[in-house]
Design an enzyme around this catalytic site. Structure first.
Site, PDB file in Angstrom:
ATOM      1  N   ILE A  85      22.961 107.848   2.480  1.00  0.00           N
ATOM      2  CA  ILE A  85      22.357 108.112   1.161  1.00  0.00           C
ATOM      3  C   ILE A  85      23.244 107.554   0.049  1.00  0.00           C
ATOM      4  O   ILE A  85      22.761 107.009  -0.945  1.00  0.00           O
ATOM      5  CB  ILE A  85      22.093 109.624   0.972  1.00  0.00           C
ATOM      6  CG1 ILE A  85      21.275 110.168   2.151  1.00  0.00           C
ATOM      7  CG2 ILE A  85      21.345 109.884  -0.340  1.00  0.00           C
ATOM      8  CD1 ILE A  85      21.132 111.671   2.177  1.00  0.00           C
TER       9      ILE A  85
ATOM     10  N   ASN B  34      36.223 107.992   3.213  1.00  0.00           N
ATOM     11  CA  ASN B  34      37.326 107.918   4.197  1.00  0.00           C
ATOM     12  C   ASN B  34      36.901 107.131   5.442  1.00  0.00           C
ATOM     13  O   ASN B  34      37.679 107.016   6.388  1.00  0.00           O
ATOM     14  CB  ASN B  34      37.807 109.323   4.584  1.00  0.00           C
ATOM     15  CG  ASN B  34      36.770 110.114   5.350  1.00  0.00           C
ATOM     16  OD1 ASN B  34      35.675 109.634   5.613  1.00  0.00           O
ATOM     17  ND2 ASN B  34      37.118 111.345   5.719  1.00  0.00           N
TER      18      ASN B  34
ATOM     19  N   ASP C   8      40.339 110.010   1.333  1.00  0.00           N
ATOM     20  CA  ASP C   8      39.729 111.243   1.821  1.00  0.00           C
ATOM     21  C   ASP C   8      39.748 112.243   0.677  1.00  0.00           C
ATOM     22  O   ASP C   8      40.820 112.494   0.093  1.00  0.00           O
ATOM     23  CB  ASP C   8      40.565 111.745   3.012  1.00  0.00           C
ATOM     24  CG  ASP C   8      39.888 112.895   3.727  1.00  0.00           C
ATOM     25  OD1 ASP C   8      39.410 113.829   3.049  1.00  0.00           O
ATOM     26  OD2 ASP C   8      39.832 112.857   4.973  1.00  0.00           O
TER      27      ASP C   8
ATOM     28  N   LYS D 253      28.685 116.265   8.515  1.00  0.00           N
ATOM     29  CA  LYS D 253      27.269 116.662   8.469  1.00  0.00           C
ATOM     30  C   LYS D 253      26.580 116.888   9.813  1.00  0.00           C
ATOM     31  O   LYS D 253      25.355 117.029   9.857  1.00  0.00           O
ATOM     32  CB  LYS D 253      26.488 115.638   7.657  1.00  0.00           C
ATOM     33  CG  LYS D 253      26.481 114.245   8.268  1.00  0.00           C
ATOM     34  CD  LYS D 253      25.396 113.378   7.661  1.00  0.00           C
ATOM     35  CE  LYS D 253      25.185 112.159   8.513  1.00  0.00           C
ATOM     36  NZ  LYS D 253      24.130 111.289   8.096  1.00  0.00           N
TER      37      LYS D 253
ATOM     38  N   SER E 294      20.933 120.598   0.317  1.00  0.00           N
ATOM     39  CA  SER E 294      19.931 120.409   1.362  1.00  0.00           C
ATOM     40  C   SER E 294      18.950 121.572   1.381  1.00  0.00           C
ATOM     41  O   SER E 294      19.316 122.710   1.055  1.00  0.00           O
ATOM     42  CB  SER E 294      20.679 120.329   2.689  1.00  0.00           C
ATOM     43  OG  SER E 294      19.794 120.499   3.759  1.00  0.00           O
TER      44      SER E 294
ATOM     45  N   TYR F 251      27.798 124.093   9.192  1.00  0.00           N
ATOM     46  CA  TYR F 251      27.441 122.988   8.283  1.00  0.00           C
ATOM     47  C   TYR F 251      26.535 123.504   7.164  1.00  0.00           C
ATOM     48  O   TYR F 251      26.794 123.282   5.974  1.00  0.00           O
ATOM     49  CB  TYR F 251      26.738 121.851   9.051  1.00  0.00           C
ATOM     50  CG  TYR F 251      25.938 120.967   8.127  1.00  0.00           C
ATOM     51  CD1 TYR F 251      26.572 120.053   7.296  1.00  0.00           C
ATOM     52  CD2 TYR F 251      24.546 121.096   8.025  1.00  0.00           C
ATOM     53  CE1 TYR F 251      25.843 119.276   6.399  1.00  0.00           C
ATOM     54  CE2 TYR F 251      23.818 120.339   7.138  1.00  0.00           C
ATOM     55  CZ  TYR F 251      24.472 119.433   6.323  1.00  0.00           C
ATOM     56  OH  TYR F 251      23.745 118.690   5.426  1.00  0.00           O
TER      57      TYR F 251
ATOM     58  N   LYS G 100      27.005 124.038   2.709  1.00  0.00           N
ATOM     59  CA  LYS G 100      26.142 123.619   1.584  1.00  0.00           C
ATOM     60  C   LYS G 100      25.942 124.801   0.637  1.00  0.00           C
ATOM     61  O   LYS G 100      26.002 124.652  -0.587  1.00  0.00           O
ATOM     62  CB  LYS G 100      24.794 123.091   2.097  1.00  0.00           C
ATOM     63  CG  LYS G 100      24.896 121.754   2.811  1.00  0.00           C
ATOM     64  CD  LYS G 100      25.256 120.608   1.847  1.00  0.00           C
ATOM     65  CE  LYS G 100      25.624 119.322   2.540  1.00  0.00           C
ATOM     66  NZ  LYS G 100      26.318 118.351   1.715  1.00  0.00           N
TER      67      LYS G 100
ATOM     68  N   TYR H  12      17.876 118.112  -0.834  1.00  0.00           N
ATOM     69  CA  TYR H  12      17.063 117.085  -0.172  1.00  0.00           C
ATOM     70  C   TYR H  12      16.281 117.698   0.977  1.00  0.00           C
ATOM     71  O   TYR H  12      16.798 118.525   1.720  1.00  0.00           O
ATOM     72  CB  TYR H  12      17.920 115.995   0.484  1.00  0.00           C
ATOM     73  CG  TYR H  12      19.060 115.439  -0.297  1.00  0.00           C
ATOM     74  CD1 TYR H  12      19.026 115.351  -1.679  1.00  0.00           C
ATOM     75  CD2 TYR H  12      20.182 114.967   0.382  1.00  0.00           C
ATOM     76  CE1 TYR H  12      20.093 114.806  -2.367  1.00  0.00           C
ATOM     77  CE2 TYR H  12      21.244 114.426  -0.288  1.00  0.00           C
ATOM     78  CZ  TYR H  12      21.201 114.361  -1.669  1.00  0.00           C
ATOM     79  OH  TYR H  12      22.258 113.815  -2.325  1.00  0.00           O
TER      80      TYR H  12
ATOM     81  N   ASN I 208      14.007 115.752   4.207  1.00  0.00           N
ATOM     82  CA  ASN I 208      14.523 114.878   5.268  1.00  0.00           C
ATOM     83  C   ASN I 208      14.511 113.400   4.848  1.00  0.00           C
ATOM     84  O   ASN I 208      13.459 112.771   4.869  1.00  0.00           O
ATOM     85  CB  ASN I 208      13.685 115.054   6.540  1.00  0.00           C
ATOM     86  CG  ASN I 208      13.935 116.395   7.210  1.00  0.00           C
ATOM     87  OD1 ASN I 208      13.782 117.439   6.596  1.00  0.00           O
ATOM     88  ND2 ASN I 208      14.334 116.369   8.460  1.00  0.00           N
TER      89      ASN I 208
ATOM     90  N   ASN J  42      21.295 112.434  16.427  1.00  0.00           N
ATOM     91  CA  ASN J  42      20.717 113.786  16.452  1.00  0.00           C
ATOM     92  C   ASN J  42      19.396 113.807  15.696  1.00  0.00           C
ATOM     93  O   ASN J  42      18.506 114.578  16.010  1.00  0.00           O
ATOM     94  CB  ASN J  42      21.653 114.788  15.768  1.00  0.00           C
ATOM     95  CG  ASN J  42      22.887 115.038  16.590  1.00  0.00           C
ATOM     96  OD1 ASN J  42      22.786 115.307  17.789  1.00  0.00           O
ATOM     97  ND2 ASN J  42      24.058 114.924  15.980  1.00  0.00           N
TER      98      ASN J  42
HETATM   99  N1  UDP Z   1      13.289 116.092  16.584  1.00  0.00           N
HETATM  100  C1  UDP Z   1      12.718 115.780  17.809  1.00  0.00           C
HETATM  101  N2  UDP Z   1      13.411 114.956  18.653  1.00  0.00           N
HETATM  102  C2  UDP Z   1      14.627 114.432  18.348  1.00  0.00           C
HETATM  103  C3  UDP Z   1      15.191 114.740  17.094  1.00  0.00           C
HETATM  104  C4  UDP Z   1      14.506 115.574  16.243  1.00  0.00           C
HETATM  105  O1  UDP Z   1      11.617 116.240  18.123  1.00  0.00           O
HETATM  106  O2  UDP Z   1      15.196 113.702  19.161  1.00  0.00           O
HETATM  107  C5  UDP Z   1      12.548 116.952  15.641  1.00  0.00           C
HETATM  108  C6  UDP Z   1      13.279 118.219  15.265  1.00  0.00           C
HETATM  109  O3  UDP Z   1      12.970 119.243  16.155  1.00  0.00           O
HETATM  110  C7  UDP Z   1      12.714 118.478  13.875  1.00  0.00           C
HETATM  111  C8  UDP Z   1      12.437 117.086  13.306  1.00  0.00           C
HETATM  112  O4  UDP Z   1      12.397 116.229  14.443  1.00  0.00           O
HETATM  113  O5  UDP Z   1      11.491 119.141  13.946  1.00  0.00           O
HETATM  114  C9  UDP Z   1      13.503 116.599  12.358  1.00  0.00           C
HETATM  115  O6  UDP Z   1      14.768 116.730  12.971  1.00  0.00           O
HETATM  116  P1  UDP Z   1      16.090 116.163  12.323  1.00  0.00           P
HETATM  117  O7  UDP Z   1      17.229 116.512  13.236  1.00  0.00           O
HETATM  118  O8  UDP Z   1      15.905 114.728  11.977  1.00  0.00           O
HETATM  119  O9  UDP Z   1      16.191 116.951  10.942  1.00  0.00           O
HETATM  120  P2  UDP Z   1      16.300 118.545  10.654  1.00  0.00           P
HETATM  121  O10 UDP Z   1      16.131 119.297  11.919  1.00  0.00           O
HETATM  122  O11 UDP Z   1      17.610 118.711  10.029  1.00  0.00           O
HETATM  123  O12 UDP Z   1      15.177 118.829   9.717  1.00  0.00           O
END
Ligand code: UDP
Length: 346
Positions: free
Chosen positions: A14, A34, A60, A87, A127, A154, A158, A182, A184, A203
């Site tokens: 971002i 950093n 840092d 994060k 967030s 985490y 925030k 924010y 997503n 992730n």
């Molecule tokens: N999600 C998923 N498969 C993945 C990663 C994420 O189905 O491999 C889903 C997750 O369960 C959520 C959405 O996608 O409903 C967004 O997940 P992300 O981790 O991107 O953001 P956050 O959970 O922080 O909103």
């Protein structure tokens, strides 16, 4: 003379998009990062897009003396946008002290340095995680909804950072802040010269999805199809990163122009629309023409069932609007993934 903005975490996802938008709006940017989760090459991408190279300092933000030297070297600084933070939700559960230390000490150091260096404007990267799972009557969630107990260290950082900033601004310190919550953030700059660059196995949904589409990952797992939502998969508010970046410019102009009505203001930054994981996958397939290999898997621990934002406040008070569609955001993410392949990076 151009006004100078300090962007911490400016080589991150971002932060880099925000640096581009700040420069295109006529600001000078100093990036402090950093490089724990990004690369200095990102500065080249920013320069290629804007024709202007932002200053870059590998520092840092937990290092007070090094940060102080940056304030002196680049004085006068008009405002700060603070992105630099650890994060990863999962890692924060395993290494909570790292998260509490990095994310709060960085914020405190910046705030401490502001009055003595005459910097008055502070924008914080918060967030929607602070809302947890809003009660059904609170969806779409407004800024007034109660903040819930955080699901992870985490998320808690925030909330704690929001409180630290709020208490400081209310203490009579000559500092005003805007907290941007924010939803997503997804996608990449239309030039495909900067974008999201996760370390290791992603992730987040979008990098996992585009890596699956290009064949780096075998199959995308949809985490749960038995939620209380129309198709059973989780719902989020996916906001195009360039729209999100522009919200920071609007917020900075508001603070520097003295248009803020309170010492601390909070704005949700999202599209105002909820989209399920399955809807998102089908939209990706449709707008890119790529068939995605995915399967339904079990729920992911700690996931919120559904959340999307009420963004009337940012629309009406800041005059900011998310203008890009989900199709545009997903196409840009895909173009970025293909560009990484062309460049031999992934
Ligand atoms: N999600 C998923 N498969 C993945 C990663 C994420 O189905 O491999 C889903 C997750 O369960 C959520 C959405 O996608 O409903 C967004 O997940 P992300 O981790 O991107 O953001 P956050 O959970 O922080 O909103």
């Amino acid at each position: 003379m151009k006004k100078r903005i300090l962007v911490t975490g400016g080589t991150g996802f971002i932060g880099s998009h925000t640096t581009v938008e700040l420069q295109e709006a006529g600001y000078d940017v100093v990036i402090v990062d950093n490089l724990s989760n990004s690369s200095a090459d990102v500065v080249d991408g920013i320069e290629a897009i804007t024709g202007q190279r932002p200053a870059f300092e590998k520092v840092d933000c937990t290092d007070y003396a090094a940060l102080e030297a940056v304030f002196k070297k680049y004085a006068p600084i008009e405002g700060i946008i603070h992105f630099a933070a650890s994060k990863a939700v999962g890692e924060s559960v395993l290494q909570p002290l790292k998260y509490y230390y990095n994310n709060t000490v960085s914020t405190i150091n910046l705030l401490r340095l502001m009055p003595e260096n005459g910097v008055k404007a502070f924008i914080f990267s918060s967030s929607c995680t602070v809302y947890g799972q809003p009660d059904p009557e609170n969806l779409p969630v407004t800024e007034e909804a109660p903040r819930k107990k955080a699901e992870s260290p985490y998320g808690n950082t925030k909330k704690i950072d929001e409180d630290i900033i709020t208490d400081f601004c209310h203490s009579g310190a000559p500092v005003s802040a805007i907290l941007l919550r924010y939803f997503n953030p997804i996608g990449a700059h239309p030039s495909a010269l900067i974008g999201e660059m996760p370390n290791g196995v992603p992730n987040n949904l979008i990098p996992y999805l585009t890596q699956t589409a290009i064949g780096i990952r075998e199959c995308l797992s949809v985490f749960g199809n038995d939620y209380n939502t129309p198709d059973g998969s989780c719902i989020r508010d996916y906001i195009y990163v360039v729209d999100l970046a522009k919200a920071h410019v609007a917020a900075m102009e508001r603070l520097i122009g003295g248009k803020n009505q309170e010492a601390v203001e909070v704005f949700n930054i999202g599209t105002g629309h909820g989209v399920s994981v399955l809807e998102l996958i089908h939209t990706f397939e449709k707008c890119t023409g790529v068939k995605l290999n995915y399967k339904i898997a079990g729920r992911r621990a700690g996931d919120i069932e559904k959340v999307w934002g009420n963004v009337d406040k940012a629309n009406n008070i800041m005059g900011w609007h998310a203008v890009h569609t989900l199709e545009e955001s997903l196409s840009s993410a895909w173009n970025w993934q293909k560009k990484l392949r062309e460049r031999g990076i992934m």
